[in-house]
Design a protein around this motif. Structure first.
Motif, PDB file in Angstrom:
ATOM      1  N   LYS A 183       0.850  -1.192   0.000  1.00 19.39           N
ATOM      2  CA  LYS A 183       0.000   0.000   0.000  1.00 19.39           C
ATOM      3  C   LYS A 183       0.888   1.246   0.000  1.00 19.39           C
ATOM      4  O   LYS A 183       2.066   1.183   0.353  1.00 19.39           O
ATOM      5  CB  LYS A 183      -0.892   0.034   1.247  1.00 19.39           C
ATOM      6  CG  LYS A 183      -1.732  -1.220   1.462  1.00 19.39           C
ATOM      7  CD  LYS A 183      -2.513  -1.141   2.771  1.00 19.39           C
ATOM      8  CE  LYS A 183      -3.310  -2.420   3.009  1.00 19.39           C
ATOM      9  NZ  LYS A 183      -4.096  -2.355   4.256  1.00 19.39           N
ATOM     10  N   ILE A 184       0.299   2.359  -0.395  1.00 20.43           N
ATOM     11  CA  ILE A 184       1.009   3.618  -0.234  1.00 20.43           C
ATOM     12  C   ILE A 184       0.783   4.118   1.201  1.00 20.43           C
ATOM     13  O   ILE A 184      -0.169   3.716   1.869  1.00 20.43           O
ATOM     14  CB  ILE A 184       0.557   4.684  -1.256  1.00 20.43           C
ATOM     15  CG1 ILE A 184      -0.878   5.164  -0.948  1.00 20.43           C
ATOM     16  CG2 ILE A 184       0.666   4.160  -2.671  1.00 20.43           C
ATOM     17  CD1 ILE A 184      -1.260   6.433  -1.692  1.00 20.43           C
ATOM     18  N   THR A 185       1.691   4.969   1.657  1.00 22.00           N
ATOM     19  CA  THR A 185       1.586   5.516   3.005  1.00 22.00           C
ATOM     20  C   THR A 185       1.461   7.026   2.923  1.00 22.00           C
ATOM     21  O   THR A 185       2.276   7.694   2.272  1.00 22.00           O
ATOM     22  CB  THR A 185       2.833   5.150   3.840  1.00 22.00           C
ATOM     23  OG1 THR A 185       3.034   3.733   3.785  1.00 22.00           O
ATOM     24  CG2 THR A 185       2.652   5.572   5.293  1.00 22.00           C
ATOM     25  N   VAL A 186       0.423   7.552   3.568  1.00 23.17           N
ATOM     26  CA  VAL A 186       0.150   8.988   3.566  1.00 23.17           C
ATOM     27  C   VAL A 186       0.248   9.503   4.994  1.00 23.17           C
ATOM     28  O   VAL A 186      -0.485   9.037   5.871  1.00 23.17           O
ATOM     29  CB  VAL A 186      -1.251   9.299   2.997  1.00 23.17           C
ATOM     30  CG1 VAL A 186      -1.489  10.810   2.974  1.00 23.17           C
ATOM     31  CG2 VAL A 186      -1.403   8.707   1.601  1.00 23.17           C
ATOM     32  N   MET A 187       1.159  10.436   5.225  1.00 23.09           N
ATOM     33  CA  MET A 187       1.304  11.035   6.554  1.00 23.09           C
ATOM     34  C   MET A 187       0.567  12.374   6.589  1.00 23.09           C
ATOM     35  O   MET A 187       0.744  13.212   5.709  1.00 23.09           O
ATOM     36  CB  MET A 187       2.787  11.247   6.890  1.00 23.09           C
ATOM     37  CG  MET A 187       3.015  11.857   8.272  1.00 23.09           C
ATOM     38  SD  MET A 187       4.763  11.892   8.755  1.00 23.09           S
ATOM     39  CE  MET A 187       5.378  13.247   7.732  1.00 23.09           C
ATOM     40  N   LEU A 188      -0.268  12.566   7.618  1.00 27.00           N
ATOM     41  CA  LEU A 188      -0.993  13.822   7.801  1.00 27.00           C
ATOM     42  C   LEU A 188      -0.391  14.562   8.989  1.00 27.00           C
ATOM     43  O   LEU A 188      -0.241  13.980  10.076  1.00 27.00           O
ATOM     44  CB  LEU A 188      -2.480  13.564   8.052  1.00 27.00           C
ATOM     45  CG  LEU A 188      -3.305  13.066   6.860  1.00 27.00           C
ATOM     46  CD1 LEU A 188      -3.138  11.569   6.669  1.00 27.00           C
ATOM     47  CD2 LEU A 188      -4.772  13.407   7.040  1.00 27.00           C
ATOM     48  N   MET A 189      -0.038  15.809   8.781  1.00 20.03           N
ATOM     49  CA  MET A 189       0.530  16.600   9.862  1.00 20.03           C
ATOM     50  C   MET A 189      -0.044  18.006   9.837  1.00 20.03           C
ATOM     51  O   MET A 189      -0.631  18.454   8.844  1.00 20.03           O
ATOM     52  CB  MET A 189       2.061  16.651   9.751  1.00 20.03           C
ATOM     53  CG  MET A 189       2.590  17.252   8.455  1.00 20.03           C
ATOM     54  SD  MET A 189       4.353  17.640   8.522  1.00 20.03           S
ATOM     55  CE  MET A 189       4.367  19.007   9.695  1.00 20.03           C
ATOM     56  N   GLY A 190       0.108  18.691  10.943  1.00 26.34           N
ATOM     57  CA  GLY A 190      -0.393  20.055  11.075  1.00 26.34           C
ATOM     58  C   GLY A 190      -0.590  20.396  12.538  1.00 26.34           C
ATOM     59  O   GLY A 190      -0.322  19.586  13.425  1.00 26.34           O
ATOM     60  N   ASN A 191      -1.060  21.615  12.776  1.00 29.42           N
ATOM     61  CA  ASN A 191      -1.303  22.018  14.159  1.00 29.42           C
ATOM     62  C   ASN A 191      -2.475  21.218  14.741  1.00 29.42           C
ATOM     63  O   ASN A 191      -3.221  20.550  14.020  1.00 29.42           O
ATOM     64  CB  ASN A 191      -1.600  23.517  14.240  1.00 29.42           C
ATOM     65  CG  ASN A 191      -2.732  23.927  13.311  1.00 29.42           C
ATOM     66  OD1 ASN A 191      -2.508  24.116  12.116  1.00 29.42           O
ATOM     67  ND2 ASN A 191      -3.943  24.039  13.854  1.00 29.42           N
ATOM     68  N   HIS A 192      -2.622  21.273  16.058  1.00 31.45           N
ATOM     69  CA  HIS A 192      -3.706  20.510  16.675  1.00 31.45           C
ATOM     70  C   HIS A 192      -5.061  21.057  16.220  1.00 31.45           C
ATOM     71  O   HIS A 192      -5.220  22.239  15.930  1.00 31.45           O
ATOM     72  CB  HIS A 192      -3.582  20.559  18.207  1.00 31.45           C
ATOM     73  CG  HIS A 192      -4.162  21.790  18.829  1.00 31.45           C
ATOM     74  ND1 HIS A 192      -5.490  21.894  19.168  1.00 31.45           N
ATOM     75  CD2 HIS A 192      -3.587  22.967  19.182  1.00 31.45           C
ATOM     76  CE1 HIS A 192      -5.713  23.086  19.708  1.00 31.45           C
ATOM     77  NE2 HIS A 192      -4.580  23.749  19.730  1.00 31.45           N
ATOM     78  N   SER A 193      -6.008  20.168  16.104  1.00 25.61           N
ATOM     79  CA  SER A 193      -7.358  20.493  15.669  1.00 25.61           C
ATOM     80  C   SER A 193      -7.389  21.054  14.250  1.00 25.61           C
ATOM     81  O   SER A 193      -8.217  21.886  13.914  1.00 25.61           O
ATOM     82  CB  SER A 193      -8.009  21.513  16.626  1.00 25.61           C
ATOM     83  OG  SER A 193      -9.388  21.629  16.362  1.00 25.61           O
ATOM     84  N   ALA A 194      -6.463  20.563  13.410  1.00 22.94           N
ATOM     85  CA  ALA A 194      -6.438  21.018  12.018  1.00 22.94           C
ATOM     86  C   ALA A 194      -7.336  20.174  11.130  1.00 22.94           C
ATOM     87  O   ALA A 194      -7.488  20.482   9.949  1.00 22.94           O
ATOM     88  CB  ALA A 194      -5.006  20.992  11.478  1.00 22.94           C
TER      89      ALA A 194
END
Length: 403
Positions: free
Chosen positions: A57-68
């Motif tokens: 599978k591909i891997t997708v990382m989600l990042m950002g400030n809290h409650s984004a």
């Protein structure tokens, strides 16, 4: 991102067929590498070639400030309430969300065992205790071919994490296929910690980065949204490592029929990006399979050529071994036998073995006598010394070529 999960209509048969084909290709390629007896990994290991199997599978990382809205997006994509959402910092560790046969949750070590490509995360102090996996049986969208990594919400100030979150995120950025950065327009879009990490990720992984203005429907006026986006882009462009990038920042939010919005929702573009990456990954996997097979075939040809050359060398060594061994033992035997034969009278030997054989034997004795005279001269002991030493040298040479 606000709103309730929107249940999609079942995907059409053509889409399902594409998913099944891609899933089967990736699965079978993975099997070609990992088969315990005939797999490419095993074969390459025997040839001294390090080789890792491709992922299914591909891997997708989600990042950002809290409650984004990272967790909300995952829930929407999977169409199942997997991740907790809210205004608090819900995600304090790394959560892998993937598809499976049944719904279950895994923690630290089990997560590392499930994802061998990410086992080095255990080298980061404290991270292993904050790893988990959520397995869902959902088959919505392209979820069967995607693994999401929900990361800790980033905040500025005195907020402390139980591990070096920046170091872990940067390492993960090198090992995932896509990095989605969600900017929340409601006061946290310019989180310096997020911008610092994005800048470092951009150094090696700029082609993986995608930027989104999440929860766009919570900003009521279009001009306010444009202002927030301009602020984010300006702040990003102030960074030395980012000022040469062209930023595309779609506005996205979770669609909610009970809460219609006139704001442009480009969340489908996120899905298209995932689908495009899956298709590219399938092609890359096939290309890697072809290249790895060629490399292994070339190494086999080299090994066969080396083995053929070694066969010739070994044959020459064996010939020398037997030749020197023969000389080492035959030399004293020849002199000793000639001395013994010399004591026989020619007529008696001829009567015993025949005229022709006796004649040949006495010729042999005469030759040995000449060689002995050349070696010994008038000193018999010297001749014996030279003969035995020559024999010893030949035997030692035979042993040398044997070992």
């Amino acid at each position: 991102m606000s709103g309730r999960l929107k249940l999609k209509a079942p995907t059409n048969s053509a889409s399902n067929l594409d998913d099944n084909v891609n899933e089967r290709i990736l699965s079978e390629c993975h099997g070609i590498y990992t088969d315990k007896e005939k797999g490419l990994v095993q074969l390459a290991g025997d040839l001294g070639l390090p080789l890792l199997p491709p992922r299914k599978k591909i891997t997708v990382m989600l990042m950002g400030n809290h409650s984004a809205g990272k967790s909300s997006f995952i829930n929407w994509y999977v169409e199942e309430h997997i991740q907790r959402t809210g205004v608090a910092i819900e995600t304090q560790g790394f959560t892998f969300i993937t598809s499976g046969r049944k719904r279950e949750s895994l923690t630290g070590n089990a997560t590392l065992h499930l994802y061998p490509h990410f086992q080095k995360l255990q080298d980061f102090t404290g991270v292993a205790d904050y790893l988990s996996t959520e397995i869902s049986s959902s088959r919505q969208k392209k979820f069967s071919l995607v693994t999401f990594i929900d990361t800790p919400g980033l905040v500025d100030g005195d907020m402390k994490y139980e591990f070096d979150v920046e170091e872990a995120l940067i390492w993960l950025g090198d090992h995932v296929d896509l990095i989605f950065v969600f900017f929340d327009p409601m006061g946290q879009a310019l989180c310096k910690r997020t911008l610092n990490i994005v800048e470092k990720l951009n150094e090696k992984n700029n082609e993986k980065l995608r930027f989104y203005l999440s929860k766009a429907d919570e900003v009521p006026q279009e001009n306010d949204r444009q202002r927030v986006m301009m602020q984010i882009v300006q702040e990003l462009c102030k960074r030395p490592g980012l000022n040469k990038c062209g930023f595309d920042m779609p506005t996205i939010y979770i669609p909610d029929p009970a809460k219609p919005s006139r704001c442009l929702n480009q969340i489908d573009e996120v899905c298209q990006t995932i689908e495009k990456t899956i298709n590219q990954t399938v092609q890359n996997t096939l290309n890697h399979l072809e290249r790895d097979a060629e490399v292994i075939a070339e190494r086999i040809d080299v090994k066969l050529a080396e083995d053929s050359q070694q066969v010739i060398i070994n044959r020459n060594v064996r010939i020398k071994h037997w030749l020197f061994g023969f000389l080492g033992y035959i030399l004293p035997f020849c002199f000793l036998s000639s001395f013994l034969i010399a004591y026989f009278l020619y007529d008696g030997l001829a009567a015993l073995v025949g005229e022709e054989v006796a004649h040949a034997i006495f010729i042999y004795v005469d030759i040995i006598a000449v060689i002995w005279g050349w070696l010994a001269g008038d000193n018999v002991l010297w001749g014996i010394f030279v003969t035995l030493n020559l024999s010893l040298v030949f035997i030692l040479l035979s042993k040398f070529y044997c070992g």
